[in-house]
Design an enzyme around this catalytic site. Sequence first.
Site, short mmCIF file in Angstrom:
data_model
loop_
_atom_site.label_atom_id
_atom_site.label_comp_id
_atom_site.label_asym_id
_atom_site.label_seq_id
_atom_site.Cartn_x
_atom_site.Cartn_y
_atom_site.Cartn_z
N ASP A 519 -34.19 48.45 62.82
CA ASP A 519 -34.23 47.13 62.21
C ASP A 519 -34.87 46.18 63.23
OD1 ASP A 519 -33.61 45.08 60.36
OD2 ASP A 519 -31.83 44.57 61.53
N THR A 521 -34.25 42.31 63.51
CA THR A 521 -33.35 41.27 64.02
C THR A 521 -32.09 41.88 64.63
OG1 THR A 521 -34.12 39.75 62.33
CG2 THR A 521 -32.08 39.18 63.44
N ASP A 719 -27.74 46.61 63.12
CA ASP A 719 -26.57 45.85 63.57
C ASP A 719 -25.93 44.99 62.50
OD1 ASP A 719 -28.53 43.89 63.31
OD2 ASP A 719 -27.72 42.71 64.99
#
Length: 831
Positions: A519, A521, A719
């Site tokens: 991912d 961000t 996350d």
Amino acid sequence: MKHTYHIYGMTCNGCRSHVEEVLSKVEGVLKATVDLDKAETTIEMEKHISIETFQNSLQKEGGRYSIHKDGEHNYTNEKEKKILPNGKATGAFYCPMHCEGNKIYDKARDCPVCGMDLVEEINIVPSSTQFTCSMHPEIIKEESGSCPICGMDLIPLEGAISEENKTYKKLLNKFWVAVAFTVPIFLIAMSEMLNNNPLYTILEQKKWNWIQFVLSIPVVFFATWMFFERAWRSIKTTNLNMFTLIGIGSGIAWLFSVFAMLFPDVFPSDFKTTDGNVFVYFEATTVILSLVLLGQLLEARAHSQTSGAIKELLKLVPSTATLVEDGEDKIIAIDQIEHGNLLRVKPGEKIPVDGSIIEGHSNIDESMITGEPIPVDKNVDDKVSSGTINGTKSFIMKAEKVGSETLLSQIIHMVNNASRSKAPIQKLADKISKYFVPIVLIVSVITFIVWVIFGPDPAYVFAFVNAIAVLIIACPCALGLATPMSVMVGVGRGAQSGVLIKNAEALEKMNKVDTLIVDKTGTITEGKPSVEKVIATNSIGETTLVQYIASLNQYSEHPLAEAIVNYGKSKDVAITKVNDFEAVTGKGVTGTVDNKKIALGNAKLLEQFSIVITESLVNKVIVEQEQGKTVSYIAIENEAIGYVTIFDAIKKTSQNAIAELQNNGVQVIMLTGDNKNTAKAVAAQLNLKHYKAECLPEDKLNEIKKLQDQGNVVAMAGDGINDAPALAQSDVGIAMGTGTDVAIESASITLVKGDLQGIVKAKKLSHNVVKNIRQNLFFAFIYNVIGVPIAAGVLYPIFGLLLSPMIAALAMSFSSVSVIVNALRLRNIKI
């Protein structure tokens, strides 16, 4: 409704059937199935039934079984807990070979399947500290202070000796007893090889045989009697193991010797010496048993080192802390800290619990948790973790997580669970071990028969000795320990470097990963976005616009939303009430502020509500995006009126980590919910050839499925909550420790520090552990494949060589130890 729980206390299929029957009879249960190997039950019910209800039903059946949620111990009642002098319960024991899966016991004993001593799990909750006086040890108090007799400061009282140390000391005492009686037996027996044996001038050989018999009794019936108990238990339960072979081999040798002394006339001449006495094997029996005991002693010492990583982590927790109360400092025990307590941490002290700094600042050494050696600067409102070490400044912190809630306790809990899990590579060893002992017993019988028929005189003596050697040299434990020992040490090594492994399967699979999905961000970037600017294209003022978007985002937990709220607070805008708030996954948020419908998100969000974006606004946004910035459109009453630019810096370690992974043959693909322009700019900075933008959670999920269908082994690093489905679908889910609890729960590996360099560490760790396991398995297989035929006498026709049962015992004892020692090398690998 379906729930899965752990069941403790089952040892056979009869137990499984009984537990299944009891749980099925509970009112409201539709179906209950019990898996003996996994020690768990899956219960289908009409509506939720509390676990206490099931526990009560099992208690009514005698209390032998207990039901628990995942990770809880199997104490069925308070009386079963072992209470230390300081008042805290401890003592969870499991088999180092995981013969019964995750099953644990509440007291030290030997495994009912393989016969090995159970290993104590390290307690994750620090025991309360008591205080005593160095001059008056009879003084014991729950709090620090001064001695009421001499006035000296009280010092912390050391806890009780761990069970593994007790086991080691008990084995050591027995070993010295065995040595004390075995050495004279050995000398007496070996003197027979001398010409004009001087001992025979004192007593005749028959009487020396009786002396050997008397000296062997303490060795057999005290020092090593536990081996025979385990052998008998293994035969009764048909769980044949190493102790079956030891018990039969040495037991037959000892009983044969006793029978030979009492009834020498019944034996053929092959078994007799020139003076008519029958050969006795007291020296072989006692030496074999003493060497096996030595092996157990060395294993006990080595086992204590395999959990060394957890012990080192536990040492990080101080026994006391300084409580700040009513302006005064007070020393309290660690278990007396409560949520909200203010604690003073002085220079060089260990931080007692997790919390936030409320006064002062310092630099904190977090290397013991993150694996990074450089101290981290901490200021007011920054988080600090239990076990990390304060630098040169003093500060006051607020306790937020205590006891088992702290990061350190969670790490230890995860390491314990992972150490008890089975790796897929162990299945082959388990299958072989299942048939190993019966095959060895058959080989031993065949050896005896072959030597009787084809062996030289005295044929029966050769047959007897070689058959015993076959039984003694075989070592199923080396096979059984090959994988668990490497996993235990490897998982602990990972924890010391900030790489937390949930189970052994993930550790093994990580070595096979050829594709990594990341991912953007919070994974590639810092995950600490900040608002750069808010632009309005109509007459509405910037302050009003900031108020709207800050208010709208107050209920969202997305990092971008937090950045906008913080920006609003920095501009001193009033955060107002929001009605009809909705977070649209992968697109943005909507709600009503001051009776105006507000939408904030990407182009897909505005498209969903049929909001037109002007060409001039689109062009302005593209300029920002091409610089790698994230831009969200702002719409009021279905009209696009501006945008907010958010910048999230790329982590310093991301580029090097991605390059290293690519050099090691791992294909790295970035999947982000951000727009194409921003994704392209970030990919260019990181030299990423493969990326996809504007991905919804289901898009990430489908991309992973597609890659898996193509035969790739896929790891996913993320996350956020929106990453949870993809983390669960991937072969290995990797959560950033800085992310959400949902992401961490869905992942197989958690990186404490939360950067991609941790994935490089996990990959190296996995490679080394799998390599170590293969070395152990190879050694265990080769040892038995070569050792058993040599013991049977295959070298005798060619080289005239035979293997003494005593040498066989020595080899067997050190085979298990060598596997453990090889696993311990993982403690020193560089990752």
